[in-house]
Design an enzyme around this catalytic site. Structure first.
Site, short mmCIF file in Angstrom:
data_model
loop_
_atom_site.label_atom_id
_atom_site.label_comp_id
_atom_site.label_asym_id
_atom_site.label_seq_id
_atom_site.Cartn_x
_atom_site.Cartn_y
_atom_site.Cartn_z
N ARG A 200 -10.59 22.50 60.26
CA ARG A 200 -10.38 23.70 61.05
C ARG A 200 -11.63 23.97 61.89
O ARG A 200 -12.74 23.58 61.52
CB ARG A 200 -10.11 24.90 60.15
CG ARG A 200 -8.91 24.73 59.21
CD ARG A 200 -8.79 25.92 58.27
NE ARG A 200 -7.64 25.82 57.39
CZ ARG A 200 -7.68 25.30 56.15
NH1 ARG A 200 -8.83 24.85 55.66
NH2 ARG A 200 -6.59 25.24 55.42
N LYS A 224 -11.11 27.59 53.31
CA LYS A 224 -10.69 28.95 52.99
C LYS A 224 -10.97 29.26 51.52
O LYS A 224 -10.79 28.40 50.66
CB LYS A 224 -9.19 29.12 53.28
CG LYS A 224 -8.83 29.07 54.76
CD LYS A 224 -7.36 29.31 54.98
CE LYS A 224 -7.01 29.34 56.46
NZ LYS A 224 -5.57 29.58 56.69
N HIS A 301 -6.78 23.55 66.65
CA HIS A 301 -5.80 23.50 65.57
C HIS A 301 -4.70 22.48 65.89
O HIS A 301 -4.18 21.82 64.98
CB HIS A 301 -5.19 24.88 65.33
CG HIS A 301 -4.80 25.11 63.90
ND1 HIS A 301 -5.73 25.23 62.89
CD2 HIS A 301 -3.59 25.21 63.31
CE1 HIS A 301 -5.11 25.42 61.74
NE2 HIS A 301 -3.81 25.41 61.96
N ARG A 304 -5.93 19.24 64.92
CA ARG A 304 -5.76 19.12 63.46
C ARG A 304 -4.33 18.68 63.14
O ARG A 304 -4.11 17.78 62.32
CB ARG A 304 -6.08 20.47 62.83
CG ARG A 304 -5.77 20.62 61.34
CD ARG A 304 -6.25 22.02 60.92
NE ARG A 304 -5.70 22.47 59.66
CZ ARG A 304 -6.23 22.22 58.47
NH1 ARG A 304 -7.30 21.45 58.38
NH2 ARG A 304 -5.69 22.70 57.36
N HIS A 327 -5.00 22.07 52.27
CA HIS A 327 -3.86 22.95 52.06
C HIS A 327 -3.71 23.25 50.57
O HIS A 327 -3.73 22.34 49.74
CB HIS A 327 -2.56 22.30 52.56
CG HIS A 327 -2.44 22.28 54.05
ND1 HIS A 327 -1.64 21.38 54.72
CD2 HIS A 327 -3.01 23.05 55.01
CE1 HIS A 327 -1.72 21.59 56.02
NE2 HIS A 327 -2.55 22.59 56.22
N TYR A 336 4.31 18.61 58.73
CA TYR A 336 3.95 17.46 59.56
C TYR A 336 4.91 16.30 59.39
O TYR A 336 5.05 15.46 60.28
CB TYR A 336 2.51 17.02 59.26
CG TYR A 336 1.52 18.14 59.49
CD1 TYR A 336 1.26 18.60 60.77
CD2 TYR A 336 0.87 18.76 58.43
CE1 TYR A 336 0.37 19.65 60.99
CE2 TYR A 336 -0.01 19.80 58.64
CZ TYR A 336 -0.26 20.23 59.92
OH TYR A 336 -1.12 21.28 60.12
#
Length: 355
Positions: A200, A224, A301, A304, A327, A336
């Site tokens: 990210r 995150k 993004h 990404r 994730h 994806y």
């Protein structure tokens, strides 16, 4: 941001999230803004106690907010408000939880935008070519043929007469050229790293030099919730990073004031003034590179998304891609696979005679 009489409660809730949930600074900032706006609206309506707020009030707030905000933003706002009232109820600030049955807006399922592999290659090739072009200009281009005889002597005399007047502008031009080269080296390294790792943009700008392990060709990424993961990168990204660190970074670091230099001493990527690069500049680098390469306009993004899709197209396991992207849910990564299937269907339709 407007202040409310409930600011103390909001501060306590945000502190609770920071200590117990490990949310990122950006998420906490967004939640604080969402809650402040929500409770400010109720304050304008005469509410003086959290216990006065009902489910219908919250639905009314959602109706007002949804006029000016996308559904994705409304999902975050609803999650923040639901979390706040659940916390308030658990900690005795309210006698009921009015947000317990507040529904989260549904978001239409859309496939992420991606570049094709050839477009991604074109994007990176143009960035690499820009480095070579700027270096050529910085070196002065092709050397001029030396003069001869009396003409050469006159030229030398004239140069000697004007050297004092021209030295300062020449040095300034040299510094400007060196900065342009350094920025192009930085931009190429950013593009290569984003595509090679799928990280990210927030993770990119927060990286330090020590996060790179060139011997194993991996980077340590803090994602995150301050969760860390190790992500591999390829040889092109290694070359771009080495060029930036050895040649470009020292040039931009010299432009920083002492205060800025101390704060950005460990930063992997620097801005034009020598400080740690910010997300806005990183996004602009990607958008500008896409325009110059003649490929569809993309964000970091989307780069990404492209990296994840191309990995799956190349045979990578879904769990491996999940780990690389950081994730928490495999469901997020599965988006994806839908992109890959759509691309497969398009290629099938173009190539198969009975499609």
């Amino acid at each position: 941001m407007s202040s409310t009489q409930f600011d103390g409660d909001i501060d306590s809730f945000v502190s609770y999230l920071k200590s117990n949930r490990g949310l990122s600074a950006n998420t906490l900032k967004a939640y604080r803004a969402d809650l402040t706006a929500c409770l400010h609206l109720f304050e304008l309506r005469g509410v003086t106690d959290l216990n006065e707020i009902t489910l219908d009030d919250l639905r009314s707030w959602m109706a007002v907010e949804s006029r000016d905000h996308a559904r994705s933003s409304m999902v975050r706002k609803t999650v923040a408000v639901r979390g706040f009232f659940a916390w308030a109820y658990e900690h005795g600030l309210t006698t009921t939880d009015p947000a317990a049955t507040l529904m989260t807006p549904s978001i239409p399922s859309t496939l992420p935008a991606v570049l094709t592999e050839s477009q991604a290659e074109q994007l990176l090739d143009v960035a690499e070519h820009a480095v070579a072009t700027n270096q050529y200009k910085d070196d002065g281009g092709a050397a001029a043929a030396p003069g001869s005889g009396k003409a050469a002597g006159k030229t030398a005399d004239k140069s000697a007469d004007t050297v004092n007047r021209s030295e300062a502008p020449a040095r300034a031009d040299k510094r400007d050229n060196a900065r342009v080269v350094a920025e192009s080296q930085r931009n190429a390294a950013i593009l290569e790293l984003l595509y090679a790792t799928g990280i990210r943009v927030a993770e990119l700008v927060s990286m330090d030099i020590a996060d790179i392990d060139f011997s194993n060709r991996t980077i340590k990424v803090t994602g995150k919730g301050n969760k860390q993961r190790v992500v591999p990168f390829g040889l092109p990204a290694q070359r771009a990073l080495e060029t930036w660190l050895e040649q470009g970074r020292p040039v931009l670091a010299r432009t920083a004031t002492d205060a800025v230099k101390s704060r950005a001493a460990n930063a992997l990527f620097l801005g034009a003034r020598g400080g740690r690069i910010d997300q806005r500049i990183a996004r602009d680098i990607v958008h500008r590179a896409a325009r110059e390469a003649g490929v569809p306009d993309i964000s970091p993004h989307a780069l990404r998304h492209s990296a994840a899709t191309h990995m799956l197209d190349g045979g990578a396991d879904l769990r491996e891609v999940q780990e690389m992207l950081g994730h928490s849910s495999l469901k997020t990564t599965q988006r994806y696979t839908h992109v890959s299937i759509e691309q497969l269907k398009n290629r099938y339709g173009q190539a198969f005679p009975r499609a």
